[in-house]
Scaffold this active site. Sequence first.
Site, PDB file in Angstrom:
ATOM      1  N   SER A 109      60.206  19.992  23.946  1.00 40.77           N
ATOM      2  CA  SER A 109      59.758  21.052  22.919  1.00 40.77           C
ATOM      3  C   SER A 109      58.466  20.793  23.281  1.00 40.77           C
ATOM      4  O   SER A 109      57.735  20.183  24.145  1.00 40.77           O
ATOM      5  CB  SER A 109      59.597  20.572  21.524  1.00 40.77           C
ATOM      6  N   TYR A 133      59.104  14.426  15.503  1.00 41.54           N
ATOM      7  CA  TYR A 133      59.775  14.835  16.567  1.00 41.54           C
ATOM      8  C   TYR A 133      59.517  14.854  17.544  1.00 41.54           C
ATOM      9  O   TYR A 133      60.267  14.676  18.918  1.00 41.54           O
ATOM     10  CB  TYR A 133      60.344  16.588  15.267  1.00 41.54           C
ATOM     11  N   LYS A 137      61.108  13.761  21.548  1.00 38.52           N
ATOM     12  CA  LYS A 137      60.939  14.177  23.069  1.00 38.52           C
ATOM     13  C   LYS A 137      60.257  14.175  24.320  1.00 38.52           C
ATOM     14  O   LYS A 137      60.476  13.664  25.196  1.00 38.52           O
ATOM     15  CB  LYS A 137      60.250  16.025  21.965  1.00 38.52           C
TER      16      LYS A 137
END
Length: 328
Positions: A109, A133, A137
């Site tokens: 991302s 989050y 990643k």
Amino acid sequence: MSRNILVTGGAGYIGSHTVLQLLLGGYKAVVVDNLDNSSETSINRVRELAGKHGSNLIFHQMDLRDKPALEKLFASQTFDAVIHFAGLKAVGEKVMAAHGCKKLVFSSSATVYGWPKVVPCTEEFPICAMNPYGQTKLFIEEMCRDIYKSDSEWKIILLRYFNPVGAHSSGYIGEDPRGIPNNLMPFVQQVAVGRRPELTVFGTDYGTKDGTGVRDYIHVVDLADGHIAALSKLSDPSIGCEVYNLGTGKGTSVLEMVAAFEKASGKEIPIVKAGRRPGDAEIVYASTEKAERELNWKAKYGIDEMCQDQWNWASKNPYGYGSPEPTK
Ligand code: UDP
């Protein structure tokens, strides 16, 4: 014989659109998903949308952390590559290697660019984590680089998604988040269908054209096609572990996006201005050069099409996959 691709998390928003493009492109797709954050309805609809290719889709409701089940799946057939969409956990790379499958496409991302000092973001920018989050990643990207370093037979493509929005033009599959949506467009969509009274705009004092945050929104079908391009690239003998941005290279503000959605839907989206959301960057958009050059892939759709397709999905499925079956 057509190539057989394992798609983890293939029932979700991006997964389902990618599985459809795979099938239409003549691939076989085996989807594993635990349906924690997705619905089997999306799989059934993808199968239908794929027409005569629909029979090339096999679905297993399975948790990737269930190693014996994963072992059994790999023992039962040969996979040419894995596309890994499933949530937090990395697919068992040891299981893949043990079965001679060393080709992986992983969903990363643009969040790994944090608050970029300049834009557009190129793949060489330093990466960091602004939230948990982003941390996952970052962590899995690092793991992929380590796997390749320790065994150069691996071919791994890390795709850094910018902001996927929109839906398949049929309005038959789309995004259906559980609970209160965190992201802008699912929230806007729920306001449009009357599920929420208004949109809160987080931050109106950024150094941008209208003071609101700027992002690179990309049509989910373009994003799905980016995965097909990445799969082809995995057959290039020169590839090791490579990272590519999947974006449009264009920045759009929150207010511009809301205006585009209002135009597409004919609905007014009431807004309330609020302070900045902690951890949000001001302006993020992609440099698309590397993907264009090396993957031969470029986004085709603009924000008007993204909003039209998002509205088509929303109006036909106001409660996502929990809505009554739409007419086609
Ligand atoms: N945003 C907003 N209200 C919302 C959700 C998002 O104003 O309810 C803004 C957010 O501050 C950012 C942009 O919309 O400027 C995109 O946010 P999103 O969460 O969709 O993507 P991300 O911030 O992860 O790029």
